[in-house]
Design a protein around this motif. Structure first.
Motif, PDB file in Angstrom:
ATOM      1  N   MET A   1      -4.233   1.471  -2.531  1.00 48.23           N
ATOM      2  CA  MET A   1      -4.546   0.395  -1.601  1.00 48.23           C
ATOM      3  C   MET A   1      -4.667  -0.889  -2.414  1.00 48.23           C
ATOM      4  O   MET A   1      -5.466  -0.975  -3.347  1.00 48.23           O
ATOM      5  CB  MET A   1      -5.845   0.679  -0.847  1.00 48.23           C
ATOM      6  N   ARG A   2      -3.875  -1.890  -2.069  1.00 49.16           N
ATOM      7  CA  ARG A   2      -3.769  -3.068  -2.918  1.00 49.16           C
ATOM      8  C   ARG A   2      -5.041  -3.905  -2.946  1.00 49.16           C
ATOM      9  O   ARG A   2      -5.304  -4.592  -3.940  1.00 49.16           O
ATOM     10  CB  ARG A   2      -2.559  -3.896  -2.494  1.00 49.16           C
TER      11      ARG A   2
ATOM     12  N   ASP B   1      -3.916   0.539 -10.180  1.00 44.58           N
ATOM     13  CA  ASP B   1      -3.485   1.078  -8.876  1.00 44.58           C
ATOM     14  C   ASP B   1      -4.392   2.190  -8.366  1.00 44.58           C
ATOM     15  O   ASP B   1      -4.641   2.307  -7.167  1.00 44.58           O
ATOM     16  CB  ASP B   1      -2.065   1.665  -8.973  1.00 44.58           C
TER      17      ASP B   1
ATOM     18  N   PRO C   1      -0.085   4.766   1.145  1.00 46.26           N
ATOM     19  CA  PRO C   1      -1.124   5.664   1.671  1.00 46.26           C
ATOM     20  C   PRO C   1      -0.992   7.100   1.196  1.00 46.26           C
ATOM     21  O   PRO C   1      -2.010   7.776   0.982  1.00 46.26           O
ATOM     22  CB  PRO C   1      -0.951   5.543   3.189  1.00 46.26           C
TER      23      PRO C   1
ATOM     24  N   ASP D   1       0.845  -1.195   0.000  1.00 51.22           N
ATOM     25  CA  ASP D   1       0.000   0.000   0.000  1.00 51.22           C
ATOM     26  C   ASP D   1       0.885   1.251   0.000  1.00 51.22           C
ATOM     27  O   ASP D   1       1.970   1.254   0.591  1.00 51.22           O
ATOM     28  CB  ASP D   1      -0.885   0.036   1.249  1.00 51.22           C
TER      29      ASP D   1
ATOM     30  N   ASN E   1      -7.892  -2.703  -3.284  1.00 51.35           N
ATOM     31  CA  ASN E   1      -8.661  -2.020  -4.322  1.00 51.35           C
ATOM     32  C   ASN E   1      -8.127  -2.376  -5.708  1.00 51.35           C
ATOM     33  O   ASN E   1      -8.901  -2.644  -6.645  1.00 51.35           O
ATOM     34  CB  ASN E   1      -8.569  -0.512  -4.085  1.00 51.35           C
TER      35      ASN E   1
END
Length: 295
Positions: free
Chosen positions: A58-59, A198, A53, A51, A61
């Motif tokens: 956010m992986r 991503d 931030p 991730d 997602n």
């Protein structure tokens, strides 16, 4: 036993391989570290990245978007996923260049329209919203806290964002890719694929259309053609104005993305030069927006 920490070793150590593999670095990634793996007679792409931030990456997602995009016929299949790792089917083909995007606008816009409207039918679980003006405001906080070399310009960028957001106005909501680089389009000889989710999230279609135009440096006539193809009607002056506002916002976001990456990224890339390149493009786009505003 502690798992290998460097990206190549992590890619090589995955339990899914039939035998020993030698991951080959793939160029171009400035958010992940990517490898091509030959596993017997199969070829896979391994994306290694946690991730992020500060960029809203956010992986969970990315994984959900990748699976939905494959189900919609837009992207290659997900073969395997675990924390910090995404393994995808390898598409034999070539990545597009901006000149290819210009020459194949009908195909590219049709694929994008399908992605926007078909992927949500297959999406599972929580989903993110990618609202560029929130991203810009959040980046401003990150840059102030990180002591960015350009923090003296943050008030200028925020004022610009406020003006652009007002110009965009009410939006239609679709599922956006939000990173429309030519390199995220692959031609396999028969069709185009859209990869790398991503930054995926619900958004206005104008953001992807603006990114498509700005990232590939399309002309004003090509911008009009993109709008006409997507909305199936000639663009009005109002649509051109709103689209230019979002195009400009996409360049503001890209500039600030690079400014944040100057501080936080560990990937070997000249982010400072990339920042300056995008700030120059942003200045040109904002001048065009202001000219439209005065008409």
């Amino acid at each position: 036993m502690t798992a290998p920490q460097d990206p190549r070793s992590r890619a090589a150590a995955l339990s899914i391989w039939q035998g020993p593999v030698e991951p080959e670095p793939l160029g171009g990634g400035i958010t992940n570290t990517n490898f091509l793996v030959r596993d017997g007679d199969r070829r896979r792409v391994v994306r290694v990245g946690a991730d992020i931030p500060v960029h809203g990456v956010m992986r969970f997602n990315e994984l959900a978007a990748s699976r939905a995009a494959h189900a919609a016929g837009i992207s290659p299949a997900v073969i395997h996923a675990e924390p910090g790792i995404l393994v995808l089917e390898h598409i034999e083909g070539r990545t597009l260049e901006p000149a290819d995007v210009s020459a194949r606008l009908e195909e590219v816009v049709a694929l994008l329209h399908r992605a926007h409207h078909e992927i949500p039918k297959h999406l599972r679980g929580p989903a993110l919203v990618f609202w560029v003006f929130h991203v810009v405001r959040d980046y401003a906080h990150t840059l102030e806290e990180g002591g960015s070399r350009l923090r003296h310009r943050l008030s200028e960028f925020l004022a610009m964002a406020e003006r652009l957001e007002k110009a965009v106005g009410a939006i239609e909501l679709v599922y956006g890719h939000n990173d429309l680089l030519a390199a995220n389009l692959i031609d396999d000889g028969d069709r185009l694929w859209l990869i790398d989710w991503d930054y995926a999230g619900f958004n206005s279609p104008l953001f992807d259309l603006g990114g498509l135009v700005s990232n590939n440096e399309l002309s004003a006539a090509e911008r009009d053609r993109v709008l006409e193809l997507y909305f199936d009607r000639p663009p009005t002056d109002e649509l051109r104005y709103r689209a230019q506002a979002m195009l400009t916002a996409s360049l503001l976001r890209e500039s600030m993305w690079s400014m944040v990456s100057e501080i936080h990224s560990t990937i070997d890339f000249d982010f400072r030069a990339y920042t300056e390149e995008n700030l120059a493009r942003l200045a040109r786009a904002y001048r065009e927006f202001q000219e439209m505003e005065r008409r």
